[in-house]
Design a protein around this motif. Sequence first.
Motif, PDB file in Angstrom:
ATOM      1  N   LYS A  97      15.208 -50.246   3.724  1.00 15.12           N
ATOM      2  CA  LYS A  97      15.879 -50.961   2.631  1.00 15.12           C
ATOM      3  C   LYS A  97      14.940 -51.325   1.485  1.00 15.12           C
ATOM      4  O   LYS A  97      15.384 -51.851   0.472  1.00 15.12           O
ATOM      5  CB  LYS A  97      16.557 -52.227   3.176  1.00 15.12           C
ATOM      6  CG  LYS A  97      17.703 -51.937   4.129  1.00 15.12           C
ATOM      7  CD  LYS A  97      18.436 -53.213   4.520  1.00 15.12           C
ATOM      8  CE  LYS A  97      19.628 -52.909   5.430  1.00 15.12           C
ATOM      9  NZ  LYS A  97      20.399 -54.119   5.777  1.00 15.12           N
TER      10      LYS A  97
ATOM     11  N   ILE B  67      11.234 -50.261  -0.877  1.00 12.64           N
ATOM     12  CA  ILE B  67      10.629 -49.115  -1.565  1.00 12.64           C
ATOM     13  C   ILE B  67       9.128 -49.203  -1.346  1.00 12.64           C
ATOM     14  O   ILE B  67       8.515 -50.242  -1.604  1.00 12.64           O
ATOM     15  CB  ILE B  67      10.947 -49.135  -3.073  1.00 12.64           C
ATOM     16  CG1 ILE B  67      12.442 -48.931  -3.308  1.00 12.64           C
ATOM     17  CG2 ILE B  67      10.147 -48.071  -3.815  1.00 12.64           C
ATOM     18  CD1 ILE B  67      12.853 -49.031  -4.760  1.00 12.64           C
TER      19      ILE B  67
ATOM     20  N   GLU C  52      19.621 -54.296  -4.260  1.00 11.82           N
ATOM     21  CA  GLU C  52      20.056 -53.067  -4.932  1.00 11.82           C
ATOM     22  C   GLU C  52      19.663 -53.094  -6.407  1.00 11.82           C
ATOM     23  O   GLU C  52      19.253 -52.067  -6.970  1.00 11.82           O
ATOM     24  CB  GLU C  52      21.564 -52.896  -4.789  1.00 11.82           C
ATOM     25  CG  GLU C  52      22.115 -51.633  -5.422  1.00 11.82           C
ATOM     26  CD  GLU C  52      21.546 -50.350  -4.829  1.00 11.82           C
ATOM     27  OE1 GLU C  52      21.599 -49.309  -5.516  1.00 11.82           O
ATOM     28  OE2 GLU C  52      21.011 -50.377  -3.689  1.00 11.82           O
TER      29      GLU C  52
ATOM     30  N   ARG D  91      16.035 -52.219  -6.482  1.00 12.65           N
ATOM     31  CA  ARG D  91      15.821 -50.784  -6.263  1.00 12.65           C
ATOM     32  C   ARG D  91      16.084 -49.991  -7.552  1.00 12.65           C
ATOM     33  O   ARG D  91      15.315 -49.102  -7.921  1.00 12.65           O
ATOM     34  CB  ARG D  91      16.759 -50.279  -5.155  1.00 12.65           C
ATOM     35  CG  ARG D  91      16.498 -50.859  -3.780  1.00 12.65           C
ATOM     36  CD  ARG D  91      17.439 -50.256  -2.748  1.00 12.65           C
ATOM     37  NE  ARG D  91      17.478 -51.075  -1.548  1.00 12.65           N
ATOM     38  CZ  ARG D  91      18.501 -51.840  -1.170  1.00 12.65           C
ATOM     39  NH1 ARG D  91      19.619 -51.856  -1.894  1.00 12.65           N
ATOM     40  NH2 ARG D  91      18.425 -52.556  -0.077  1.00 12.65           N
TER      41      ARG D  91
ATOM     42  N   GLU E 123      13.426 -47.754  -9.683  1.00 12.65           N
ATOM     43  CA  GLU E 123      13.542 -46.292  -9.659  1.00 12.65           C
ATOM     44  C   GLU E 123      14.333 -45.713 -10.822  1.00 12.65           C
ATOM     45  O   GLU E 123      14.326 -44.501 -11.035  1.00 12.65           O
ATOM     46  CB  GLU E 123      14.199 -45.859  -8.348  1.00 12.65           C
ATOM     47  CG  GLU E 123      13.360 -46.213  -7.103  1.00 12.65           C
ATOM     48  CD  GLU E 123      13.999 -45.723  -5.824  1.00 12.65           C
ATOM     49  OE1 GLU E 123      15.245 -45.732  -5.754  1.00 12.65           O
ATOM     50  OE2 GLU E 123      13.258 -45.326  -4.908  1.00 12.65           O
TER      51      GLU E 123
END
Length: 600
Positions: A30, A32, A389, A392, A396
């Motif tokens: 979950k 990175i 989320e 993330r 990214e």
Amino acid sequence: MTELNFKGKEFVYNHHLAVPFRPLVPHPEKGIGPVALDGNLVIHGDNLHALKALLPLYAGKVDCIFIDPPYNTGNEGWCYNDNVNAPMIREWLASNPIGIEDGLRHDKWCAMMWPRLRLLHELLSDTGSFWVTLDDNEIHRARMMLDGIFGESNFVACCIWHKNYSPKPSAQFFSDDHDYILVYAKDKLTWRPNMLGRTESMNARYSNPDNDPRGAWKPGDLSARNYYSEGTYSIRCPSGRLIEGPPGGNYWRVKEAKLWEMNRDNRIWWGEDGNNVPSIKRFLSEVRGRVPQTLWEYDEVGHTQDAKKELISILKPEKAEDVFITPKPVALISKVLDLATDENSVVLDSFSGSGTTAHAVLEANKRDNGNRRFILVEMEDYADKLTAERVRRVIEGYPFKGSQRTELLRERLNWKAISNAGDLVHKVEAIENLHGHEYDRIKKEVKDGELIVTGEKTVEERTDGLGGAFTYCTLGDPVELDKVLTGETLPSYEGLGAALFHMATSHALDPAKVREADFYLGAVAGQHVWLIYKPDLDWLKSPESALTLSRAKEFAATAPDARHLVIAPARFVSQKMLAEQNIPVEFVPLPFALYRIDRS
């Protein structure tokens, strides 16, 4: 000092001490990047337990704490869930969620906040600062609680965030257009906010009419508004004019000897003819920056409407209602980071909601190539699908097609702004020079009486990520030390050692100093701490797990002039024998509950 009393205070006053230590359990899939508990963290779990879990690694190490707790408006539906062993508190658990009709909602809010604020204070470094956003529902109670925990002398400021750019049409009496940001320092004697950058218009006020080799300066008032006992003298100007002191004349803000000392250093300006009331020359080269102000306008730090639009653009929910209802703007927390952090600061947000704090930290690192670290804690179910989320996607990049807009300036066009139109033009030109290369175009428009400057970039597939990494964690089972020897709980060496080290020293464990093979945890203030332990029940019951005379001598020999604290399941040497042989070792039995220190 006046003290805030609320129902239940006697039950929660030291509740943070009774909260068990729980290990952080990483979920690599979950996050990175590689798992790193000393890196960026997103923690899913009750924030009271999460803060206690952070103590062993982060006590006294957090540089900036920003929290956005429930405002307790009566419409948020928050719940009081702390496991406090008192009948009255148990009754509260049955009356969740807390609504507007709850006559004890303010008491419950204080009872919820008190132990969390105690732990946050313990996590904050000696040079750190604490920031909390609130509105009129709890600001006064929060101020009194924080005075009690941080000390009234460590209150720094109450900032006003102008959060709406138009009045609320639903307002009955007044449109509530602002929130508060309370600022406290762990120690105000050692903390100062970072200075803000100066604008061209500010610097343009400096000149050099006497060609001083130190460069441009501007005059500063030497007259004192109020009585100053050592500023009651008369002054004779270079022209011969006498400026009388009191009564009837001026008070001065420096001693007479200091005035003439500054004059010899050419730091006093008497006017071109030497006949003016003296003023102090303040040199631009000696100005550190701009002191932050307590009024924060939405054109500088964002507003609530755009904060939600930004979150929707990142997460792309099926319905707008699916996102966090009251996110804070990235610009707001960026302002806090600008004032309270440097490139290597640790930033903690224990009411992290939509993850704006992490977004702001990542943006700050991108701007100055910094290495700030964030720690987010969120207890609600959306910790993964919303909070993490967002992190993330910000790291990214995320799918996006269209024109990505970033508001760079919003300025209300009142008479003052129009009168200083040149300053406004310079401000826009500075934005174009600084950010023009980052966007395809810089758009300038006047709308509803405001000048809005926006950077626009055409994105065909996805936005660029800011880069970075984080570890996603949940909370493991409590480390109940009195159950270790029964084998019911056998935590890892470092997990148990971190908890014991913090309990014994009130400091965080440095994992780099741990030598598990030697049973060594670390040292604080001349005291070395050792833990004889393996997560193996048979080994713990064997003679190998005991403190012996020879082992005590080995430990002491590593630092003969220091004190040594040894935690072990058993011992085969008495404290009396250790003292007789001048071996500076103190034995502490495991479980450590028998030796627990109350630091209240």
